[in-house]
Design an enzyme around this catalytic site. Sequence first.
Site, PDB file in Angstrom:
ATOM      1  N   SER A 125       0.830  -1.200   0.000  1.00 45.95           N
ATOM      2  CA  SER A 125       0.000   0.000   0.000  1.00 45.95           C
ATOM      3  C   SER A 125       0.874   1.263   0.000  1.00 45.95           C
ATOM      4  O   SER A 125       1.847   1.343  -0.739  1.00 45.95           O
ATOM      5  CB  SER A 125      -0.955  -0.051   1.202  1.00 45.95           C
ATOM      6  OG  SER A 125      -1.935   0.945   1.111  1.00 45.95           O
ATOM      7  N   ASP A 163      -5.750  -2.770  -3.120  1.00 47.96           N
ATOM      8  CA  ASP A 163      -4.724  -2.512  -2.113  1.00 47.96           C
ATOM      9  C   ASP A 163      -4.270  -3.818  -1.460  1.00 47.96           C
ATOM     10  O   ASP A 163      -5.070  -4.563  -0.904  1.00 47.96           O
ATOM     11  CB  ASP A 163      -5.302  -1.566  -1.060  1.00 47.96           C
ATOM     12  CG  ASP A 163      -4.254  -0.967  -0.139  1.00 47.96           C
ATOM     13  OD1 ASP A 163      -3.458  -1.741   0.428  1.00 47.96           O
ATOM     14  OD2 ASP A 163      -4.232   0.263   0.000  1.00 47.96           O
TER      15      ASP A 163
END
Length: 278
Positions: A45, A202
Amino acid sequence: MTARLPPFDQLVFSGGGLRCMWQGGFLDAVRDEIGLDPARLAGVSGGSMTLVGFMTRRGPEVRDVLCDRFADRGSNIAWDTPGEDGLTPHQRMYREAIAEVIDADCQRVVAEGRPAQILIGHPPSTMAPTWSGSAAALAYEAELHLVGSPHFSWAERIGISSTLVDANAAARRGELLDLVCAAATIPPVFEPPEWGGKPVIDGGMADQAPMPDPDEGHTLVMLTRIYDGLEPASGRLYVEPGEETPADKIDFTDPQKLRDTWAAGEEDGRRFLKENGY
């Protein structure tokens, strides 16, 4: 006298959006003092950008570019650019900012650097990527608050898979920017891109602190929030912020919060050095 830390063989960057500024400040304060030179790195991320900043020593540049981009932003809603951005400008703004940092020289340094991997997630395949990614995001938030750990157990059960991507190879192909942006795709705010022919969400929805492959030696894990359910693990040192960071995960309207979060990381880093005999 306090015993000093053993060398870290691995460095892991948790996700957390703009809270990852804390990681940058912390490492800026401690890396040279403790001789931090890991053999392997992994990120997920927003931590993927911190990983690149660490490898290239461009962490302060990442902070400054993001602050400049956010300086004139008054809302997280794309009131003025709905045709270009949809609901929010986040995906476009993040890519534009990161593109300023990941230039040809940056890619060369990562391509030639220590082995580095970035975790990306893949939504369940039974629905359209945006909607299945959104469902995954809800499950992620639920487990995050119920379990209180950066390592999740629900992802596989609801059909989320993940890929640990070779960041050095991506840099050699000129695809590092695409990889870093793909790693921070938060549905439904961001539209899922593809990597290797598969839709991407993500990677933090699969694991907020992914270990490198191979996973060997002593590991420093850089978190971005306080986890109430975090359990000690042999060979790993988890480092958390001393208190909640000023920056919110995806608030693109307040650059001062980014600077304050970086400064909080520096302060926690100096405290870390003192507590460990440096």
